[in-house]
Scaffold this active site. Structure first.
Site, PDB file in Angstrom:
ATOM      1  N   GLU A 113      46.525  25.272  37.207  1.00  0.00           N
ATOM      2  CA  GLU A 113      47.020  26.602  37.568  1.00  0.00           C
ATOM      3  C   GLU A 113      45.835  27.514  37.834  1.00  0.00           C
ATOM      4  O   GLU A 113      44.762  27.298  37.291  1.00  0.00           O
ATOM      5  CB  GLU A 113      47.819  27.204  36.391  1.00  0.00           C
ATOM      6  CG  GLU A 113      48.999  26.374  35.964  1.00  0.00           C
ATOM      7  CD  GLU A 113      49.546  26.801  34.601  1.00  0.00           C
ATOM      8  OE1 GLU A 113      49.229  27.910  34.134  1.00  0.00           O
ATOM      9  OE2 GLU A 113      50.293  26.001  34.005  1.00  0.00           O
ATOM     10  N   LYS A 115      43.499  30.547  37.119  1.00  0.00           N
ATOM     11  CA  LYS A 115      43.241  31.360  35.928  1.00  0.00           C
ATOM     12  C   LYS A 115      43.198  32.805  36.381  1.00  0.00           C
ATOM     13  O   LYS A 115      42.276  33.251  37.052  1.00  0.00           O
ATOM     14  CB  LYS A 115      41.930  30.973  35.260  1.00  0.00           C
ATOM     15  CG  LYS A 115      41.724  31.731  33.952  1.00  0.00           C
ATOM     16  CD  LYS A 115      40.616  31.131  33.116  1.00  0.00           C
ATOM     17  CE  LYS A 115      40.610  31.659  31.701  1.00  0.00           C
ATOM     18  NZ  LYS A 115      40.432  33.094  31.591  1.00  0.00           N
ATOM     19  N   ASP A 117      43.008  36.801  36.309  1.00  0.00           N
ATOM     20  CA  ASP A 117      42.156  37.708  35.558  1.00  0.00           C
ATOM     21  C   ASP A 117      42.914  38.998  35.254  1.00  0.00           C
ATOM     22  O   ASP A 117      42.768  40.002  35.916  1.00  0.00           O
ATOM     23  CB  ASP A 117      40.890  37.995  36.378  1.00  0.00           C
ATOM     24  CG  ASP A 117      39.754  38.431  35.480  1.00  0.00           C
ATOM     25  OD1 ASP A 117      39.919  38.383  34.244  1.00  0.00           O
ATOM     26  OD2 ASP A 117      38.714  38.826  36.017  1.00  0.00           O
ATOM     27  N   TYR A 227      53.258  31.662  32.608  1.00  0.00           N
ATOM     28  CA  TYR A 227      52.673  30.321  32.607  1.00  0.00           C
ATOM     29  C   TYR A 227      52.951  29.503  31.356  1.00  0.00           C
ATOM     30  O   TYR A 227      52.378  28.436  31.178  1.00  0.00           O
ATOM     31  CB  TYR A 227      51.172  30.371  32.877  1.00  0.00           C
ATOM     32  CG  TYR A 227      50.410  31.383  32.029  1.00  0.00           C
ATOM     33  CD1 TYR A 227      50.331  31.250  30.646  1.00  0.00           C
ATOM     34  CD2 TYR A 227      49.755  32.457  32.630  1.00  0.00           C
ATOM     35  CE1 TYR A 227      49.625  32.162  29.888  1.00  0.00           C
ATOM     36  CE2 TYR A 227      49.046  33.379  31.873  1.00  0.00           C
ATOM     37  CZ  TYR A 227      48.988  33.225  30.495  1.00  0.00           C
ATOM     38  OH  TYR A 227      48.300  34.128  29.749  1.00  0.00           O
ATOM     39  N   LYS A 315      35.904  27.367  35.129  1.00  0.00           N
ATOM     40  CA  LYS A 315      35.588  28.647  35.760  1.00  0.00           C
ATOM     41  C   LYS A 315      34.910  28.471  37.118  1.00  0.00           C
ATOM     42  O   LYS A 315      34.274  27.458  37.377  1.00  0.00           O
ATOM     43  CB  LYS A 315      34.649  29.445  34.855  1.00  0.00           C
ATOM     44  CG  LYS A 315      35.228  29.711  33.471  1.00  0.00           C
ATOM     45  CD  LYS A 315      36.082  30.936  33.461  1.00  0.00           C
ATOM     46  CE  LYS A 315      35.265  32.107  33.078  1.00  0.00           C
ATOM     47  NZ  LYS A 315      35.873  33.141  32.329  1.00  0.00           N
ATOM     48  N   CYS A 409      26.882  69.787  50.472  1.00  0.00           N
ATOM     49  CA  CYS A 409      27.402  68.635  51.198  1.00  0.00           C
ATOM     50  C   CYS A 409      26.337  68.132  52.170  1.00  0.00           C
ATOM     51  O   CYS A 409      25.834  68.911  52.989  1.00  0.00           O
ATOM     52  CB  CYS A 409      28.667  69.024  51.957  1.00  0.00           C
ATOM     53  SG  CYS A 409      29.226  67.726  53.073  1.00  0.00           S
ATOM     54  N   CYS A 412      27.819  68.794  56.029  1.00  0.00           N
ATOM     55  CA  CYS A 412      28.032  70.108  56.636  1.00  0.00           C
ATOM     56  C   CYS A 412      27.239  71.211  55.951  1.00  0.00           C
ATOM     57  O   CYS A 412      27.225  72.344  56.419  1.00  0.00           O
ATOM     58  CB  CYS A 412      29.515  70.462  56.665  1.00  0.00           C
ATOM     59  SG  CYS A 412      30.191  70.853  55.049  1.00  0.00           S
ATOM     60  N   CYS A 427      33.148  68.384  48.627  1.00  0.00           N
ATOM     61  CA  CYS A 427      32.872  69.381  49.649  1.00  0.00           C
ATOM     62  C   CYS A 427      34.225  69.998  49.958  1.00  0.00           C
ATOM     63  O   CYS A 427      35.170  69.287  50.294  1.00  0.00           O
ATOM     64  CB  CYS A 427      32.314  68.680  50.885  1.00  0.00           C
ATOM     65  SG  CYS A 427      32.420  69.673  52.374  1.00  0.00           S
ATOM     66  N   CYS A 432      34.665  70.157  57.500  1.00  0.00           N
ATOM     67  CA  CYS A 432      33.464  69.323  57.384  1.00  0.00           C
ATOM     68  C   CYS A 432      33.622  68.088  58.278  1.00  0.00           C
ATOM     69  O   CYS A 432      34.605  67.353  58.165  1.00  0.00           O
ATOM     70  CB  CYS A 432      33.272  68.903  55.935  1.00  0.00           C
ATOM     71  SG  CYS A 432      32.014  67.624  55.717  1.00  0.00           S
TER      72      CYS A 432
HETATM   73  S1  IVH Z   1      47.426  29.409  29.076  1.00  0.00           S
HETATM   74  C1  IVH Z   1      46.767  27.825  25.126  1.00  0.00           C
HETATM   75  N1  IVH Z   1      47.377  29.785  31.655  1.00  0.00           N
HETATM   76  O1  IVH Z   1      43.240  33.136  29.940  1.00  0.00           O
HETATM   77  C2  IVH Z   1      46.859  28.297  26.480  1.00  0.00           C
HETATM   78  N2  IVH Z   1      46.159  31.293  30.288  1.00  0.00           N
HETATM   79  O2  IVH Z   1      41.056  32.391  28.162  1.00  0.00           O
HETATM   80  C3  IVH Z   1      46.326  29.680  26.661  1.00  0.00           C
HETATM   81  N3  IVH Z   1      45.020  33.068  31.508  1.00  0.00           N
HETATM   82  O3  IVH Z   1      44.550  34.510  27.006  1.00  0.00           O
HETATM   83  C4  IVH Z   1      46.895  30.422  27.753  1.00  0.00           C
HETATM   84  N4  IVH Z   1      45.672  32.453  33.507  1.00  0.00           N
HETATM   85  O4  IVH Z   1      45.108  35.642  29.233  1.00  0.00           O
HETATM   86  C5  IVH Z   1      46.953  30.224  30.460  1.00  0.00           C
HETATM   87  N5  IVH Z   1      47.440  30.003  33.971  1.00  0.00           N
HETATM   88  C6  IVH Z   1      47.021  30.434  32.770  1.00  0.00           C
HETATM   89  C7  IVH Z   1      46.195  31.583  32.628  1.00  0.00           C
HETATM   90  C8  IVH Z   1      45.784  31.966  31.360  1.00  0.00           C
HETATM   91  C9  IVH Z   1      44.972  33.337  32.810  1.00  0.00           C
HETATM   92  C10 IVH Z   1      44.315  33.852  30.466  1.00  0.00           C
HETATM   93  C11 IVH Z   1      45.163  34.246  29.303  1.00  0.00           C
HETATM   94  C12 IVH Z   1      44.476  33.666  28.092  1.00  0.00           C
HETATM   95  C13 IVH Z   1      43.089  33.509  28.589  1.00  0.00           C
HETATM   96  C14 IVH Z   1      42.384  32.441  27.812  1.00  0.00           C
END
Ligand code: IVH
Length: 671
Positions: A113, A115, A117, A227, A315, A409, A412, A427, A432
């Site tokens: 999946e 990740k 942010d 998720y 990552k 400014c 102007c 400004c 301007c």
């Molecule tokens: S699963 C035990 N799935 O990443 C499983 N987390 O570093 C833990 N996060 O606290 C969560 N996308 O905020 C999971 N597809 C995803 C995610 C995800 C982002 C975040 C989540 C978690 C943090 C862990």
């Protein structure tokens, strides 16, 4: 149930369903206007009969009272975090370890999946109803943010139970995020308002979710992807993949990029694939998450104190680099805000060359103590403007020069002001040239009046030569004036005049957006036109009238009223009108001539000569709209074999019913 109760329940069901189509499936069946109509009908009904409002009513998303603070919520099962792997060797090691622990030699099945942010939340559904939503907190105890979560349109207040009966209790885990566009828009607005901007979408999402006033959260278009699950009573789940599918079936939003893969090679491919897509996604991701699919295997692997052994984050490389600031310059925006910008030694960040980064405002410069000549860490994300994250003070030589925004400014020469409580310095000279240019760039841009060929360079020239002082002047430009400009051939002048002419036909909502009224983005402009139909009505509307409209809050209302109270603006509108700018609402004429123009049609039962999709496409082609549910707004219902309750409902409502053959004749397929 009384008739009124039934009516309210039916409306709620329709709206919830259309919400699901729009926000979860991203595949709406009805227009925004029709959705607004349903919503307004329900609001009116509940206003007249407050006893009809239920907690899962879509009208109840906003409206919670301001809180004093957030109550703690103890999670039934802890929300764990994830170990990180930063390179290929580490992810291979993860896979080896798992197979070793399980004593398995073949390929493992994993769910990959993105990740996301954002920030982790848990939603608790009891008998299908959303009862509590909390932040992750320290994993054991989070904060009760139910009111704020309810404002997220992608979160069902009631689970969809068409296919699965509602579990007694279901704890859903997911990530709340703010999209990149939404993030930029929020920061742009904050900058205009002189409020501090957010450093990144995640901070903005976190800040929005932890607002004590839910009305503020509601005004920020947060989103969610689910998720995983915590405790689940009355629902059997055997694997991560099945969990994702089940969450989707229950009407919860699941990220469409999740994949079931086999073996570590496919994990690596997924990682590479997502890294490729990263730049074009509308939200930020910082890697992928790899999870052992089978729950019984997950259980055998177990968890450590803070993280499971069956999952890992893989990552992406950092989007940060170090470089040197050569100079600091100032940009003046559409509303006069002065933004300091660092000019840097060009550097590659995540595959893109970066040579400028925003420093936001004086407070940020002071807080980070940024000086000309400093070595700094710069960061970029998606198409967000790169920014300076921090100064590497250890590399200072003592020759760095501190910086303060100019008092006048730079464009102007007018005095600038910093209003109390604001971080922005502005400004205030509306004439301007920098502000005028920005207003005109915006007016001519794609989503606005879309004047092809009127690029930034040309606008600069037009303003500098004094040929254009406001947006209306564009429509009074002559061929001679254009030809007199540098690098303007006669042919280009003609093309530009034709493009300006063509822009007169843009619908009113685009014009409203183009005018750059504060807080009136593309969506709000459409909502305004749907509700007020023409400019006269809108101009006459009071703050109260405006706030009657679902989705229009006090901020927008005030800004619209202010705009029309300004004589200069009225004068510009008059001159636009005189020049022949049409200002007609959305519906285009072509559509009005089509056979099914404006008609709402429902299909039911098995059709013999079309698939549902074909039928729907045909209706749309002919200017109509296919809807899935019958209401008094439905124009007619086409019945195939074994029609269900929709035909009965049509009869009850007195909606016209026709056979598939009649329909074919109507649209001219048969005679
Ligand atoms: S699963 C035990 N799935 O990443 C499983 N987390 O570093 C833990 N996060 O606290 C969560 N996308 O905020 C999971 N597809 C995803 C995610 C995800 C982002 C975040 C989540 C978690 C943090 C862990």
């Amino acid at each position: 149930m009384t008739e009124l109760q039934k009516k309210a329940a039916h409306l709620r069901e329709q709206i919830n369903y259309h919400n699901y189509r729009y926000y979860v499936l991203d595949d709406p069946e009805i227009s925004d206007a029709e959705y607004d109509r349903l919503m307004r009908e329900l609001i009116e009904l509940e206003k007249a009969h407050p006893e009809l409002a239920t907690p899962d009513s879509p009208t109840q998303r906003i409206g919670g009272a301001r809180l004093e603070g957030f109550e703690p919520v103890t999670h039934t099962l802890p929300l764990l975090s994830l170990d990180n792997s930063l390179n290929e060797a580490e992810i291979i090691e993860f896979d080896d370890r798992i197979r070793r622990n399980l004593g398995m030699s073949g390929d493992m099945e994993y769910v990959c999946e993105p990740k996301l942010d954002g920030l982790a939340v848990e939603l608790v559904y009891e008998n299908g109803l959303l009862t509590v939503a909390s932040t992750r907190g320290d994993g054991y105890v989070g904060e009760n943010v139910t009111q704020n979560i309810r404002t997220i349109k992608g979160v069902p207040l009631k689970l969809l139970t068409t296919f699965i009966s509602p579990p007694d209790r279901l704890e859903v885990r997911g990530e709340v995020i703010l999209g990149l566009r939404e993030f930029q828009e929020l920061n742009r607005r904050r900058q205009e308002e002189g409020e501090p901007t957010f450093a990144n979408p995640r901070n903005a999402a976190a800040g929005s979710l932890r607002q004590l006033d839910p009305a503020i959260t509601a005004a920020r278009p947060l989103d969610i992807f689910c998720y995983g699950v915590g405790q689940h009573i009355g629902l059997e789940l055997k694997s991560q993949w099945q969990t994702l599918q089940t969450l989707k079936t229950l009407g919860l939003k699941v990220n469409p990029l999740a994949r079931l893969v086999r073996g570590i090679k496919e994990v690596k491919d997924y990682h590479a694939d997502l890294l490729q897509q990263r730049e074009s996604l509308p939200y930020e991701i910082d890697g992928i998450v790899v999870k052992v699919n089978d729950f019984s295997l997950q259980e055998r692997l177990g968890v450590k104190t803070k993280s499971p052994r069956w999952a890992i984050a893989y990552k992406f490389p950092a989007q940060q680099e170090t470089t040197q600031i050569l100079d600091i310059i100032v940009q003046v925006g559409r509303t006069g805000v002065l933004t300091p910008v660092a000019v840097m030694q060009p550097v590659q960040v995540g595959g893109v060359e970066v040579s400028r980064a925003t420093l936001h405002n004086q407070d940020e410069i002071d807080r980070k103590d940024v000086r000309i000549g400093d070595w700094v860490v710069v960061q970029r994300a998606g198409d967000v403007i790169p920014e300076v994250v921090k100064v590497i003070t250890t590399r200072r030589t003592g020759r760095e020069k501190p910086y303060t925004l100019p008092k006048k400014c730079p464009v102007c020469g007018s005095e600038t002001v910093r209003l109390e409580g604001e971080v922005a310095q502005r400004c205030i000279n509306l004439a301007c040239p920098a502000q005028v240019k920005e207003r005109i760039y915006h007016f001519a841009s794609k989503g606005a009046m879309d004047i092809d060929g009127l690029g930034d360079k040309l606008v600069d020239q037009l303003v500098e030569k004094g040929l254009v002082k406001d947006v209306a002047d564009l429509y009074y430009l002559t061929r001679d004036e254009l030809v007199s400009l540098e690098r303007m051939a006669e042919k280009s002048a003609d093309n530009l005049l034709a493009a300006i002419e063509a822009s007169k036909k843009r619908p009113l909502n685009r014009l409203l957006f183009a005018l750059g009224i504060r807080f009136v983005g593309e969506h709000v402009a459409r909502v305004l036109v749907n509700s007020f139909k023409n400019l006269d009505n809108l101009q006459k509307a009071t703050k109260e009238d405006l706030m009657q409209v679902y989705e229009i809050g006090p901020q927008v209302a005030e800004s619209v009223v202010d705009f029309f109270a300004n004589e200069e603006n009225i004068c510009i509108l008059e001159r636009l009108k005189k020049a022949g700018v049409e200002m007609k609402p959305l519906e285009d004429e072509e559509d009005a001539e089509k056979i099914l123009a404006g008609k709402i049609i429902v299909f039911t039962g098995a059709l013999q000569t079309f698939t549902r999709k074909e039928a729907r496409e045909l209706v749309e082609l002919l200017g109509g709209r296919a809807s899935s549910s019958v209401s008094k707004n439905t124009d007619f219902v086409v019945v195939g074999e074994n029609p269900g309750s929709k035909a009965t409902r049509a009869q009850e409502l007195g909606v016209e019913i026709m056979s598939e053959n009649d329909f074919r004749k109507l649209v001219g397929l048969d005679s």
